[in-house]
Design an enzyme around this catalytic site. Structure first.
Site, PDB file in Angstrom:
ATOM      1  N   CYS A 113       9.683   1.155  -2.155  1.00 41.96           N
ATOM      2  CA  CYS A 113      10.035   1.725  -0.852  1.00 41.96           C
ATOM      3  C   CYS A 113       8.863   1.750   0.121  1.00 41.96           C
ATOM      4  O   CYS A 113       8.940   2.381   1.162  1.00 41.96           O
ATOM      5  CB  CYS A 113      10.638   3.111  -1.008  1.00 41.96           C
ATOM      6  SG  CYS A 113       9.474   4.318  -1.670  1.00 41.96           S
TER       7      CYS A 113
ATOM      8  N   HIS B 221       0.227   5.247  11.045  1.00 47.24           N
ATOM      9  CA  HIS B 221       1.335   6.038  11.577  1.00 47.24           C
ATOM     10  C   HIS B 221       2.125   5.256  12.629  1.00 47.24           C
ATOM     11  O   HIS B 221       3.359   5.131  12.567  1.00 47.24           O
ATOM     12  CB  HIS B 221       0.783   7.340  12.170  1.00 47.24           C
ATOM     13  CG  HIS B 221       1.830   8.235  12.733  1.00 47.24           C
ATOM     14  ND1 HIS B 221       2.230   8.164  14.054  1.00 47.24           N
ATOM     15  CD2 HIS B 221       2.587   9.199  12.164  1.00 47.24           C
ATOM     16  CE1 HIS B 221       3.167   9.054  14.279  1.00 47.24           C
ATOM     17  NE2 HIS B 221       3.401   9.704  13.138  1.00 47.24           N
TER      18      HIS B 221
HETATM   19  C1  PEP Z   1       4.234   4.636   0.300  1.00 45.80           C
HETATM   20  O1  PEP Z   1       3.155   5.183   0.119  1.00 45.80           O
HETATM   21  O2  PEP Z   1       4.456   3.437   0.016  1.00 45.80           O
HETATM   22  C2  PEP Z   1       5.357   5.373   0.882  1.00 45.80           C
HETATM   23  C3  PEP Z   1       6.540   4.841   0.986  1.00 45.80           C
HETATM   24  O3  PEP Z   1       5.077   6.606   1.355  1.00 45.80           O
HETATM   25  P1  PEP Z   1       4.342   6.890   2.747  1.00 45.80           P
HETATM   26  O4  PEP Z   1       4.221   5.604   3.478  1.00 45.80           O
HETATM   27  O5  PEP Z   1       5.170   7.896   3.462  1.00 45.80           O
HETATM   28  O6  PEP Z   1       3.043   7.446   2.278  1.00 45.80           O
END
Ligand code: PEP
Ligand code: MG
Length: 866
Positions: free
Chosen positions: A813, A436
């Site tokens: 992403c 986080h």
């Molecule tokens: C991922 O899991 O790569 C993603 C972009 O989502 P998050 O980091 O919010 O789980």
């Protein structure tokens, strides 16, 4: 000597330094190659010859010294210098003044005076004995230290006689009194030292092959043999720190009476207003400037010239690429391209995208001492100093009082976000590159170090303890270096960010080249504004959950979660709808004309509930609910393994009204912003954590129905896209099915890495360093994409997806979207774009341009590089 008369000897083992391109680095070494190029460019390089690798190897095996006809003109002193293929592979030290002996002394004395010539002879005996026989030159000077430092000819003569006796005793033969013999012995000794086992091991550590060759250069000695200003220096015309023009360097002026006596002078502007080289030799500085610019045009880089002066004449001894900071590297590449010395594409290719970090955030000044008391993972770059605070509230209080703070937590959670926005840096004891704290800090451009596992936070005592017993109390000032992952005691000197000039020029060039899109992971209007300032192509991931952590919203969100009946839940959602709509309108407005991908709610609902007993009490009072009702709902929602539990699309299938509300907010906001706009927003709705196509069908049916409702209600039509995040291995394998229902697939490589390895993204920081050090992982797979495993899944998914739906848009992403080598992978896999934290957009733009250029193939690359 007239070197031009001697091109190559019949064995091709000796070549004149003025033979231009015939002096190849692979045969004669880099230094010989460089000197030949400089000579061909018209720089005043002292005449000389290069001996090939083959010839030098032959010498070490007792082969014959090649014929250097013409080099032994009477009275000329020679230098013997090494020339390996790569400069940092080392090589024996240069031996100067070969040729000084009893017979040549009178001619030398006639030129530079008796005591100066004797001083040179004295020094040469010691250096020759060291090079050829491994003796210590200090042992020679120690025979009479007073005479060694005097300029009295009689004293020096007496010392030399004793040195010659000492030489005979140590070596068992007379000091050679013939230049050719001196040269041969020195060349042979250098060749043997290059071929020694210890030298081979040392250079192998620098990447040299065991059989790497070394050339030798025989050149006329220039410095210290003359009248007037004489000596050696280095000069460069750009600043190594900034890359901006200027004059830098130093000159060691040799005393003509006593050549071993040297005075150090700056080239320009000594701080105390004392003598400078420029005062003494202004014309030579001008000549060196012309020489440096010719070298730069001819050799496509900027150089520090190593030069010598003899009787007021300049000679160039070497040209070394100017040492440069990351900032200077960008400035130099842009300036070289503008001056036509290199192409723009070469400028793009020769800057390391990661080095752009130095422009984006304040950094610790290079020459500052650091009292590092802990290290962790370099989770978000840049540096910041501030006083230690242990809670998000204290960070907010410090900000309200205009005080810089560093928020120190075991790990952060959603409840810390406001505090993170107020702090100048974040340090956590636990966590990995996609924890986080790391993700949020990168998003908002906050320096962050995570996983500093040797630290202990004593919350009761409000102190931070190190493993070696140091204690830092709340309020103590510390500095974080998020670029290196260091935690430093006290405040240190910083260099501020700089986004204009050569930085933005290089990125403009990159944009004209790249054919891989770069979007931002932007969750808030502030993120979107930052992303736009960094000239992004759109938003590739808007994580909607972050919108609910604001104080004004979290309580409505909690009401929704705690609702027993669907009607109560709907009432809370109805109150959340205008808030979400306002969020989306603002982001669409900022991103007008560019695509925006909004991800439906992803985290498990328990993340929104109070975490501490105090918060439960506070929340119960505010809601007018019994505490028991809250704690019982909390235990209903608690999961053993929430990362694999009721989150992502599972939430959308099990509690569809949440996604319904979000879809409605997106459509209403888009229609509102598009009214009268010539650049309409095309929202892209993204479903997280999918593993089966049926999940997508269920969500899609509802989202399409809501789109129809909203369009009917508003009396306008709206274009939108619906796509899926590929974050589970099953989704990757079943991408063919998903592509039938989806307009796009976006790889969430944080979760995909976590699930492919079975490696917790929040806990991996604990052992990541050991794993990388032991070679289990070549790199932290949460930082740089694991091309072999996760990458293979992505390739399978993209092939299956595009086979089913050739128009399928593909993107990445996860946090890897800002990592240059992962970006290269995306280009090779024919992705449409990558999406990364706003502060990594410049890195991604440059890396995408490099990936595009590299994918065009070597033929094009060669044509593009001058
Ligand atoms: C991922 O899991 O790569 C993603 C972009 O989502 P998050 O980091 O919010 O789980
Ligand atoms: Mg994810």
């Amino acid at each position: 000597m007239k070197p031009q008369e001697i091109r190559r000897n019949p064995l091709d083992n000796v070549i004149s330094l003025d033979a231009g391109s015939a002096v190849r680095a692979t045969e004669f070494g880099r230094r010989a190659w460089k000197l030949a190029r400089l000579s061909a460019l018209g720089l005043p390089v002292p005449p000389g010859f290069a001996l090939s690798f083959e010839c030098v190897h032959g010498l070490s095996e007792s082969g014959a010294m090649p014929d250097l006809a013409g080099i032994d003109a009477p009275g000329r002193l020679l230098a013997l210098r090494s020339s390996p293929l790569e400069r940092d592979w080392g090589g024996p030290a240069t031996l100067r003044c070969i040729g000084v002996c009893e017979q040549s002394l009178p001619a030398l004395a006639a030129r530079i005076g008796p005591s100066a010539s004797l001083d040179i002879y004295r020094r040469f005996i010691g250096e020759f004995a060291m090079t050829v026989h491994g003796l210590n030159p200090d042992d020679f000077a120690a025979l009479d230290p007073v005479a060694a430092s005097s300029s009295d000819a009689a004293a020096l003569r007496g010392l030399i006689d004793r040195m010659l006796d000492f030489y005979r005793e140590e070596v068992g033969e007379d000091f050679p009194q013939d230049q050719a013999v001196q040269l041969e012995l020195a060349a042979r000794a250098m060749a043997k030292s290059w071929d020694s086992t210890s030298a081979k091991i040392l250079r192998a550590a620098k990447g040299a092959p065991m059989d790497a060759g070394m050339g030798l250069i025989v050149q006329e000695v220039v410095s210290g043999i003359g009248t007037g200003i004489t000596g050696r220096g280095e000069i460069q015309f750009v600043d190594s720190k900034t890359g901006k023009p200027g004059i830098f360097g130093g000159f060691r002026m040799i005393d003509p009476e006593k050549p071993s006596r040297v005075t150090a002078l700056p080239i320009v502007g000594g701080a105390d207003g004392g003598t400078t080289f420029e005062h003494l030799c202004p014309d030579s500085v001008r000549e060196l400037r012309r020489a440096a610019s010719r070298a730069s045009e001819g050799l496509s880089d900027v150089y520090c010239l190593v030069f010598a002066m003899r009787s007021g004449q300049v000679a160039v001894l070497d040209a070394l690429p100017v040492e440069r900071s990351a900032r200077a590297a960008v400035q130099i590449s842009v300036d070289l391209a503008k001056a036509g010395a290199i192409s723009r594409n070469r400028a793009i290719l020769q800057v390391d995208p990661r080095s752009l970090i130095e422009f984006l955030h304040p950094q610790i000044a290079a020459d500052t001492p650091r009292d590092v008391f802990s290290t962790g993972l370099a989770a978000s770059p840049g540096a910041a100093s501030g006083k230690i605070v242990f809670t998000a509230e204290d960070a907010q209080t410090a900000a309200a009082q205009d005080e810089a703070s560093i928020l120190v937590r075991a790990e952060t959670g959603p409840e810390d976000i406001r505090g993170m926005h107020s702090a100048h840096g974040v340090l956590t004891v636990r966590g990995g590159m996609t924890s986080h704290a790391a993700v949020i800090a990168r998003g908002i451009g906050l320096p962050c170090v995570v996983g500093a596992s040797d630290l202990r936070i004593d919350f009761a005592g409000r102190v931070l303890r190190t493993s070696d017993g140091r204690v830092f109390s709340e309020g103590a000032v510390i500095t974080l270096d998020g670029t290196r992952g260091e935690v430093i005691a006290g405040a240190v000197k910083m260099v501020s960010q700089d986004l204009g000039g050569s930085f933005s020029e290089l990125l403009d060039w990159a944009d004209t080249v790249r054919d891989l899109g770069v979007r931002a992971n932007a969750d808030t209007p502030d993120d979107a504004r930052t992303a736009r300032e960094f000239r992004v192509d759109g938003i590739g991931l808007c994580r909607t959950e972050h919108m609910f952590f604001d104080r004004s919203r979290i309580s409505v969100m909690r009401e929704m979660i705690l609702a027993d009946a669907e009607t109560e839940r709907q009432a809370a959602l109805d109150r959340l709808l205008p808030m979400q709509r306002a969020d989306f309108s603002e982001i669409f407005e900022i991103m007008r004309g560019l695509p925006v991908t909004i991800r439906l709610l992803d985290p498990p609902l328990h993340e929104f509930l109070p975490t501490t007993p105090e918060e439960v009490v506070e929340f119960a009072l505010a809601m007018g609910l019994p505490e028991a009702q809250i704690t019982s709902r909390m235990s209903e929602l608690a999961e053993i393994n929430p990362m694999l539990g009721m989150r992502g699309v599972r939430l959308g299938v099990a509690m569809p009204s949440i996604y319904d509300m979000q879809a409605r907010a997106i459509f209403e906001a888009a229609i509102e912003v598009n009214r009268g706009s010539r650049a309409p927003v095309v929202p892209e709705i993204m479903i997280p954590l999918v593993s089966a196509n049926r999940e997508v069908e269920l969500v899609k049916r509802r989202v399409d129905a809501i789109a129809e409702d909203v369009q009917r209600e508003q009396g306008v039509s709206l274009e939108y896209k619906l796509g899926v995040m590929v974050e589970t291995p099953r989704a990757a394998l079943r991408a063919g099915d998903l592509a039938a229902t989806s307009a796009f697939l976006s790889f969430g490589t944080n979760d995909l890495t976590q699930m492919t390895y079975g490696l917790s993204r929040d806990d991996a920081g604990r052992f990541m360093r050991v794993y990388v050090n032991e070679g289990v992982f070549p790199e932290d797979p949460f930082r740089s994409l694991d091309v072999e495993g996760v990458g293979e899944l992505m390739l399978i998914a993209s092939q299956r997806g595009r086979a089913q739906n050739p128009g399928l848009m593909l993107s990445l992403c996860g946090e890897h979207g800002g990592d240059p080598s992962s970006i290269r992978f995306c280009k090779v896999a024919s992705f449409d774009y990558v999406s990364c934290s706003p502060f990594r957009i410049p890195i991604a733009r440059l890396a995408a341009a490099q990936a595009t250029l590299l994918s065009r193939g070597t033929a094009t690359r060669a044509a593009e590089t001058k």
